[in-house]
Design a protein around this motif. Structure first.
Motif, PDB file in Angstrom:
ATOM      1  N   GLN A   1       4.771   0.952 -71.711  1.00 24.19           N
ATOM      2  CA  GLN A   1       4.052   0.095 -72.577  1.00 24.19           C
ATOM      3  C   GLN A   1       4.858  -0.183 -74.097  1.00 24.19           C
TER       4      GLN A   1
ATOM      5  N   SER B   1      -2.088   4.669 -69.428  1.00 22.53           N
ATOM      6  CA  SER B   1      -0.624   5.209 -69.373  1.00 22.53           C
ATOM      7  C   SER B   1      -0.294   5.985 -68.106  1.00 22.53           C
TER       8      SER B   1
ATOM      9  N   GLY C   1      -0.757   4.921 -74.893  1.00 25.15           N
ATOM     10  CA  GLY C   1      -2.233   4.803 -74.391  1.00 25.15           C
ATOM     11  C   GLY C   1      -3.258   4.693 -75.587  1.00 25.15           C
TER      12      GLY C   1
ATOM     13  N   HIS D   1      -0.087  10.811 -73.579  1.00 30.12           N
ATOM     14  CA  HIS D   1      -0.706   9.659 -73.158  1.00 30.12           C
ATOM     15  C   HIS D   1      -0.843   8.727 -74.421  1.00 30.12           C
TER      16      HIS D   1
END
Length: 641
Positions: free
Chosen positions: A200, A292, A272, A267
């Motif tokens: 991400q 995540s 995340g 994470h």
């Protein structure tokens, strides 16, 4: 003269080759000492000024790190004073010749091994073939090793970190994500053509801990290493900084607690999200589920029913009901009494309407009502909540207090299915209740008498982590439970412990699959993480065949709740620890080992720091296991999500 002649000959060769005229060949490449190179045993900081900056160069002759390459910099000074002329930029991987200050041709064949050792990279095809690899690699000294099954240096009581990293390095979706993360600089959790999840965040925005973890995994799985073992120094330093020295060199720790902390940090480090306390949790959405690769891989859901028994006043309302029930009971015993008329008479509050007997009866009734209302009773209340988990903590039965006939301690054995009764959805387990809460009144109203909890698994992840709680602190010292928990290595059935919402999913029949459209077929594959089967497919017949093969072979295993062991972490104690007369801390004196399987051959390996050796699966199930990581059958093929 010899040096100038070599330079002249090199210059002639360069002038004759127009493709390399922009970047002249360096005449000092034969001075590189590869045995002196070690890019992972220390942080990229200047060895003179101890400064960390984006411009740190490694001397390829002596292996030391220096800052800068301009005049009056440590690297320039070192090249002049020591006569070491070849350097590499630790971040960019470019090669330079100092003090001349020119960049060496990046396509120089003799530097390819150094480039791969400095920044190991993997393509998607290489990552997908890792589990099938059976070829041994060779290090700089001729020692053979199997990529992914290499030892890790113990930097003084960091064996708990080594064991956890070895276990996580063989969880396929997590491993693939961090091996490929350095290749992606764009933002977005989109999938590539092969179905592998992309980060991400761009890799440069990962947390230092996540970057160090990615680099360590790439070093462990690289077949181009100079040494057959890996030094986790960079990760250890990143862990120490991120934990505020909670996990530090020279300080032993519990592997279970460290694993939970590390997964949370990874994470957050890859982008995340974390739910802030005090805010209501939003409804689940398919787009942000998990957040995540860590949550997508390890997160499950459990329902917790908490039954609390509190001591509280009965109350006036319940007291009146009890009096009414008592009056009704007396009326049934004596038909001449009329409780309704008596109550109507008691309710008459007009002056002078009561005689002395009636007034006395009313007074006694009010006293009885007040006594019943003030009486302390125990009431039960049940609260049902659902929560997510990354690992399940299991309580092990206590060891026996008595010795056997030979005078030795009896070490019991307990099957894992018995330990898992905590999550059967029926059994209640006691919880240490707070004797007096802050909101308790002075008269004891609201005091918690006892708490019991019932756990019911709603959803299991593709990779299930079981934490066998062996250590307990009793206020004076740390005790370890040596009970051996026996478990199967393959086909561990957990279906009796899972109660999915809405019931279990059924496998679509062949007729139902054939009746689906193209969009429905792709949705079926995407639902179970096999979108890669539809990539590049143009004809519907080909897509239909892929779906039929998936439904008939892999899908039943995914829905069967059967698991295979991926990694096992055990904790061992020296022989003298635990004997009478010598009270020693088992956590400080013990050490951790990790068992992982090579999927291509089915061979199990036992890894303890630098020691890597083969072992038998029969010995794994009877060891003092501490952490277990199971993989859902069929999840390895569908883990590219």
């Amino acid at each position: 003269m010899a040096l100038s002649a070599a330079a002249a000959s090199t210059g002639d060769a360069t002038s004759n080759n127009p493709s390399t005229s922009a970047e002249p060949a360096c005449p000092y490449l034969d001075t590189i000492s590869r045995p002196s190179l070690d890019f992972e045993d220390r942080l990229p900081a200047c060895s003179v000024t101890l400064e960390r900056s984006p411009h740190i160069y490694a001397c390829l002759v002596c292996g030391k790190f220096f800052r800068g390459r301009g005049k009056q910099t440590p690297a320039y000074t070192h090249s002049v004073e020591e006569g070491h002329f070849v350097y590499v930029h630790l971040d960019k991987g470019t090669f330079w010749c100092l003090p001349d200050g020119y960049e060496i041709n990046k396509d120089e064949p003799s530097l390819r091994d150094i480039r791969l050792a400095l920044h190991p990279t993997f393509t998607e095809e290489e990552v997908n073939e890792l589990d099938a690899n059976q070829e041994l690699a060779r290090d700089l000294f001729g020692r053979r090793y199997l990529p992914g099954f290499v030892g890790l240096n113990n930097l003084n009581r960091t064996d708990y970190l080594n064991a956890v990293v070895q276990a996580l390095a063989h969880v396929k979706p997590l491993r693939d994500f961090f091996l490929l993360a350095a290749n992606h600089d764009d933002i977005g959790a989109a999938q590539n053509g092969n179905g592998n999840q992309r980060p991400q965040l761009p890799y440069s925005e990962f947390s230092p801990l996540a970057q160090a973890f990615s680099l360590l995994l790439r070093n462990m799985w690289s077949p181009h290493r100079f040494k057959s073992h890996v030094d986790p120094h960079v990760l250890v330093q990143a862990v120490s900084v991120a934990s505020n020295k909670r996990y530090h060199v020279g300080k032993q720790a519990e592997a279970g607690e460290f694993l939970a902390w590390l997964l949370h940090q990874l994470h957050v480090g890859v982008g995340g999200t974390v739910a802030r306390p005090g805010k209501k949790k939003k409804k689940r959405s398919k787009e942000k589920k998990g957040g995540s690769v860590v949550h997508d891989t390890f997160m499950g859901r459990v329902e917790v029913a908490t039954v609390t028994r509190r001591r509280k006043r009965r109350g006036e309302e319940q007291a009146r009901e009890m009096l009414a029930q008592g009056g009704a009971a007396s009326a049934s015993g004596d038909s001449n009494n009329n409780p309704s008329a008596e109550n109507a008479e008691d309710d008459d509050d007009r002056d002078g309407s009561d005689d002395e007997a009636t007034i006395e009866r009313k007074r006694k009734k009010r006293e009885t009502l007040q006594s019943l209302a003030d009486e302390m009773v125990v009431a039960e209340e049940e609260v049902v909540t659902e929560t997510d988990f990354l690992q399940l903590t299991l309580d092990i039965p206590e060891k026996p207090l008595f010795k056997d006939d030979d005078g030795g301690l009896v070490i019991p054995q307990e099957p894992l299915v018995n330990v898992l009764r905590k999550f059967d959805g029926v059994s209640f387990s006691d919880v240490l209740a707070t004797q007096q809460q802050s909101s308790t009144a002075d008269n004891g109203d609201g005091t918690v008498v006892s708490k019991r909890r019932r756990y019911r698994l709603r959803k299991l992840p593709n990779y299930l982590i079981l934490h066998l709680s062996r250590f307990r602190k009793n206020g004076f010292f740390v005790e370890k439970n040596p009970t051996i928990v026996m478990f199967p290595v393959k086909n561990f059935d957990l279906s009796q412990y899972v109660f999915p919402e809405g019931g279990r999913e059924a496998v679509p029949t062949e007729a139902e699959v054939k009746g689906m459209g193209v969009k429905e077929l792709k949705g079926l594959l995407g639902k179970y993480g096999r979108s890669d089967l539809s990539h590049g497919v143009v004809e519907k017949d080909e897509l239909l065949q892929h779906c039929l093969d998936f439904v008939s072979t892999s899908l039943p295993d995914l829905l069967a709740e059967k698991y295979d062991l991926v990694a096992n972490i055990t904790h061992d104690l020296p022989v003298e620890v635990g004997r009478e007369g010598a009270r020693r801390n088992p956590l400080e004196e013990g050490s951790y080992r990790c068992h992982v399987q090579h999927k291509a051959t089915g061979q199990w390996y036992e890894m303890q720091d630098l020691n890597v050796r083969e072992t038998m699966p029969q010995l794994i199930g009877v060891s003092e296991s501490y952490l277990l990581i199971f993989e859902r059958k069929g999840a390895a093929a569908g883990s590219k999500t």
